[in-house]
Scaffold this motif. Structure first.
Motif, PDB file in Angstrom:
ATOM      1  N   ALA A  69       0.919  -1.182   0.118  1.00 15.40           N
ATOM      2  CA  ALA A  69       0.072  -0.021   0.061  1.00 15.40           C
ATOM      3  C   ALA A  69       0.815   1.166   0.093  1.00 15.40           C
ATOM      4  CB  ALA A  69      -1.135  -0.042   1.281  1.00 15.40           C
ATOM      5  N   TRP A  70       1.849   1.246   0.896  1.00 14.35           N
ATOM      6  CA  TRP A  70       2.828   2.405   0.858  1.00 14.35           C
ATOM      7  C   TRP A  70       3.395   2.678  -0.650  1.00 14.35           C
ATOM      8  CZ3 TRP A  70       2.973   6.776   3.211  1.00 14.35           C
ATOM      9  CH2 TRP A  70       2.168   6.864   4.533  1.00 14.35           C
ATOM     10  N   LEU A  71       3.976   1.447  -1.025  1.00 15.65           N
ATOM     11  CA  LEU A  71       4.733   1.614  -2.427  1.00 15.65           C
ATOM     12  C   LEU A  71       3.658   2.169  -3.413  1.00 15.65           C
ATOM     13  CD1 LEU A  71       6.979  -1.758  -2.693  1.00 15.65           C
ATOM     14  CD2 LEU A  71       7.547   0.746  -2.132  1.00 15.65           C
ATOM     15  N   GLU A  72       2.345   1.832  -3.202  1.00 19.89           N
ATOM     16  CA  GLU A  72       1.479   2.144  -4.101  1.00 19.89           C
ATOM     17  C   GLU A  72       1.389   3.882  -3.912  1.00 19.89           C
ATOM     18  OE1 GLU A  72      -1.522   2.615  -7.328  1.00 19.89           O
ATOM     19  OE2 GLU A  72      -0.487   0.633  -6.384  1.00 19.89           O
ATOM     20  N   ARG A  73       1.288   4.243  -2.668  1.00 21.05           N
ATOM     21  CA  ARG A  73       1.033   5.761  -2.408  1.00 21.05           C
ATOM     22  C   ARG A  73       2.574   6.565  -2.945  1.00 21.05           C
ATOM     23  NH1 ARG A  73      -0.910   6.328   3.641  1.00 21.05           N
ATOM     24  NH2 ARG A  73      -0.821   8.578   3.117  1.00 21.05           N
ATOM     25  N   VAL A  74       3.494   5.988  -2.966  1.00 24.60           N
ATOM     26  CA  VAL A  74       4.793   6.794  -3.372  1.00 24.60           C
ATOM     27  C   VAL A  74       4.923   6.623  -4.902  1.00 24.60           C
ATOM     28  CG1 VAL A  74       5.861   6.818  -0.977  1.00 24.60           C
ATOM     29  CG2 VAL A  74       6.645   4.982  -2.602  1.00 24.60           C
ATOM     30  N   GLY A  75       4.117   5.683  -5.735  1.00 30.36           N
ATOM     31  CA  GLY A  75       4.251   5.591  -6.770  1.00 30.36           C
ATOM     32  C   GLY A  75       5.256   4.566  -7.441  1.00 30.36           C
ATOM     33  N   LEU A  76       5.494   3.615  -6.482  1.00 33.73           N
ATOM     34  CA  LEU A  76       6.628   2.472  -7.120  1.00 33.73           C
ATOM     35  C   LEU A  76       5.766   1.007  -6.863  1.00 33.73           C
ATOM     36  CD1 LEU A  76       9.697   3.892  -5.164  1.00 33.73           C
ATOM     37  CD2 LEU A  76       9.256   4.168  -7.545  1.00 33.73           C
ATOM     38  N   ALA A  77       4.622   0.932  -7.081  1.00 30.35           N
ATOM     39  CA  ALA A  77       4.069  -0.368  -6.912  1.00 30.35           C
ATOM     40  C   ALA A  77       4.567  -1.223  -8.012  1.00 30.35           C
ATOM     41  CB  ALA A  77       2.356  -0.247  -7.423  1.00 30.35           C
ATOM     42  N   ASP A  78       5.236  -0.870  -9.064  1.00 25.87           N
ATOM     43  CA  ASP A  78       5.847  -1.648 -10.223  1.00 25.87           C
ATOM     44  C   ASP A  78       7.214  -1.903  -9.992  1.00 25.87           C
ATOM     45  OD1 ASP A  78       6.463   1.069 -10.532  1.00 25.87           O
ATOM     46  OD2 ASP A  78       6.432   1.119 -12.749  1.00 25.87           O
ATOM     47  N   ARG A  79       7.710  -1.458  -8.944  1.00 30.09           N
ATOM     48  CA  ARG A  79       9.281  -1.628  -8.555  1.00 30.09           C
ATOM     49  C   ARG A  79       9.237  -2.417  -7.343  1.00 30.09           C
ATOM     50  NH1 ARG A  79      12.603   1.461 -12.033  1.00 30.09           N
ATOM     51  NH2 ARG A  79      13.907  -0.246 -11.566  1.00 30.09           N
ATOM     52  N   ALA A  80       8.138  -2.797  -6.734  1.00 29.72           N
ATOM     53  CA  ALA A  80       8.163  -3.820  -5.653  1.00 29.72           C
ATOM     54  C   ALA A  80       9.152  -4.770  -5.549  1.00 29.72           C
ATOM     55  CB  ALA A  80       6.647  -4.281  -5.192  1.00 29.72           C
ATOM     56  N   SER A  81       9.366  -5.456  -6.518  1.00 28.77           N
ATOM     57  CA  SER A  81      10.235  -6.770  -6.328  1.00 28.77           C
ATOM     58  C   SER A  81      11.837  -6.037  -6.664  1.00 28.77           C
ATOM     59  CB  SER A  81       9.883  -7.937  -7.441  1.00 28.77           C
ATOM     60  OG  SER A  81      10.113  -7.100  -8.830  1.00 28.77           O
ATOM     61  N   GLU A  82      11.917  -4.990  -7.071  1.00 29.28           N
ATOM     62  CA  GLU A  82      13.487  -4.630  -7.241  1.00 29.28           C
ATOM     63  C   GLU A  82      14.306  -4.559  -5.997  1.00 29.28           C
ATOM     64  OE1 GLU A  82      14.618  -4.477 -10.248  1.00 29.28           O
ATOM     65  OE2 GLU A  82      12.893  -4.215 -11.551  1.00 29.28           O
ATOM     66  N   ARG A  83      15.481  -4.652  -6.153  1.00 26.26           N
ATOM     67  CA  ARG A  83      16.438  -4.526  -5.112  1.00 26.26           C
ATOM     68  C   ARG A  83      17.228  -3.186  -5.222  1.00 26.26           C
ATOM     69  NH1 ARG A  83      19.434 -10.076  -3.723  1.00 26.26           N
ATOM     70  NH2 ARG A  83      17.581 -11.416  -3.156  1.00 26.26           N
ATOM     71  N   PRO A  84      17.524  -2.650  -4.016  1.00 21.58           N
ATOM     72  CA  PRO A  84      18.043  -1.137  -4.189  1.00 21.58           C
ATOM     73  C   PRO A  84      18.978  -0.932  -5.369  1.00 21.58           C
ATOM     74  CG  PRO A  84      17.964  -1.979  -1.878  1.00 21.58           C
ATOM     75  CD  PRO A  84      17.502  -3.122  -2.752  1.00 21.58           C
ATOM     76  N   ARG A  85      19.840  -1.779  -5.582  1.00 25.30           N
ATOM     77  CA  ARG A  85      20.834  -1.470  -6.661  1.00 25.30           C
ATOM     78  C   ARG A  85      19.968  -1.377  -8.041  1.00 25.30           C
ATOM     79  NH1 ARG A  85      21.632  -6.878  -5.646  1.00 25.30           N
ATOM     80  NH2 ARG A  85      20.926  -8.217  -7.147  1.00 25.30           N
ATOM     81  N   ALA A  86      18.905  -1.626  -8.297  1.00 26.37           N
ATOM     82  CA  ALA A  86      18.189  -1.751  -9.342  1.00 26.37           C
ATOM     83  C   ALA A  86      17.324  -0.016  -9.472  1.00 26.37           C
ATOM     84  CB  ALA A  86      17.376  -2.606  -9.692  1.00 26.37           C
ATOM     85  N   LEU A  87      17.388   0.605  -8.347  1.00 27.36           N
ATOM     86  CA  LEU A  87      16.452   1.746  -8.353  1.00 27.36           C
ATOM     87  C   LEU A  87      17.479   2.801  -8.599  1.00 27.36           C
ATOM     88  CD1 LEU A  87      14.681   0.722  -5.084  1.00 27.36           C
ATOM     89  CD2 LEU A  87      13.809   0.690  -7.181  1.00 27.36           C
ATOM     90  N   SER A  88      16.790   3.999  -8.970  1.00 24.02           N
ATOM     91  CA  SER A  88      17.286   5.233  -9.149  1.00 24.02           C
ATOM     92  C   SER A  88      17.546   5.940  -7.705  1.00 24.02           C
ATOM     93  CB  SER A  88      16.690   6.014 -10.317  1.00 24.02           C
ATOM     94  OG  SER A  88      15.395   6.624  -9.711  1.00 24.02           O
TER      95      SER A  88
END
Length: 347
Positions: free
Chosen positions: A113-132
């Motif tokens: 729910a929080w990832l949805e609120r911050v606009g990152l629901a589609d990156r839920a399975s990503e690890r930190p190194r794959a995130l900007s």
């Protein structure tokens, strides 16, 4: 008392932080100050990450000082985010609820729910190194808020971002903070972050509070050289009498509507300072002779540092004026400020 009520006392060698801080529910307070002023120490004392020498930390009336960090129920966003590298974004956010005793399914539901609120629901399975950088900041914010804290601490949350990302994330962070019902304390070196994100500024120097108030009020009436530089004003302390302010060797005329007596601060913007090769004629009432001590390009303007007649000042001029006046370090010039461009207030 609802919100944060703290008296922070931390002693480290010759440095002592002694700061009283109150933050109402729904309020965002930005701590500002020069390097070594004690801002991050204050934040870590609130979180229980550095030992206190006295005082108290109460949130909604509950005394947190005896509690270890993990039991304080505080949300914290660190400067480098400190996401767990081996966990996905979803698992990072779920870590907080899990540590509070929530079951795995419930913790993941809240995290999603929080990832949805911050606009990152589609990156839920990503690890930190794959995130900007911006995405990592939003995951860190979601992780801090997922524990439903009554106190949120943010330590330079935008400093690791590039200028373009910072603009976007600053706006998003402001929206999330506006919806946060607890007290929030933000530490930043960037005056724009502080002005945009906070409801109130608390300025700390040498471990002590030197000024606080709404951003617009602090910007309009700085009370220390640090705050004046932060908001881009020339600031002096002098004595007002009969419509003038005496500063060392010089006297500045005030606008006719100002009737002040006694110790005052006098401020004016660098853009209000006009420079001349010879003493100007006409309307300027505040004129002094000065030497150019430094010249620095700032965007489409040039910042000229002046020193003379007991007055150190900054003046903003165009590159054309630099060429026309043949300005260089050591040049002698006349500086002028109209009385209407000065602003005085009680010290």
């Amino acid at each position: 008392m609802k919100g944060l009520d703290a008296h922070l006392v931390v002693r480290r060698g010759s440095f002592t932080l002694d700061l009283e801080l109150a933050v109402a529910p729904g309020e965002v307070v930005a701590l500002l100050g020069p390097n070594g002023a004690g801002k991050s120490t204050a934040l870590r004392a609130l979180a229980g990450l550095v030992p206190s020498s006295g005082g108290h930390v109460r949130v909604d009336g509950a005394d947190l000082r005896p509690l270890p960090p993990e039991r304080r129920g505080i949300g914290m966003v660190f400067q480098d985010y400190l996401l767990f590298p081996h966990l996905s974004a979803l698992e990072n956010v779920a870590f907080g609820p899990r540590s509070q005793g929530a079951g795995r399914r419930e913790a993941r539901r809240r995290a999603a729910a929080w990832l949805e609120r911050v606009g990152l629901a589609d990156r839920a399975s990503e690890r930190p190194r794959a995130l900007s950088g911006g995405q990592a900041q939003r995951v860190a914010l979601a992780r801090a808020l997922a524990v439903e804290p009554r106190l949120l601490l943010l330590d330079e949350p935008l400093s690791a971002l590039d200028a373009h990302t910072r603009l976007t994330i600053r706006a998003a962070l402001r929206r999330h903070l506006a919806g946060f019902e607890g007290a929030a304390v933000l530490v930043t070196h960037d005056p724009l972050d502080a002005m945009v994100l906070s409801d109130r500024l608390v300025v700390v120097e040498d471990g002590r509070l030197v000024q606080q108030g709404p951003p617009a009020e602090v910007a309009r009436r700085p009370r220390t050289d640090y705050v004046a530089r932060l908001v881009g004003l020339n600031l002096y302390r002098g004595r007002a009498s009969g419509g003038t302010v005496t500063l060392h060797e010089s006297a500045f005329a005030l606008d006719s509507i100002e009737a002040l007596e006694g110790e005052v601060f006098l401020a004016f913007a660098p853009s209000a300072v006009a420079l001349y090769r010879t003493r100007p004629d006409g309307s300027p009432r505040n004129v002094w002779r000065a030497a150019v001590s430094a010249i620095e390009r700032q965007g489409d303007r040039v910042r000229v540092q002046l020193d003379g007649s007991g007055i150190t000042a900054a003046a903003d001029v165009t590159p054309g004026a630099v060429a026309e006046l043949q300005l260089a370090e050591g040049s002698e010039v006349w500086a002028a400020v109209k009385a209407a461009e000065t602003h005085a207030y009680p010290a």
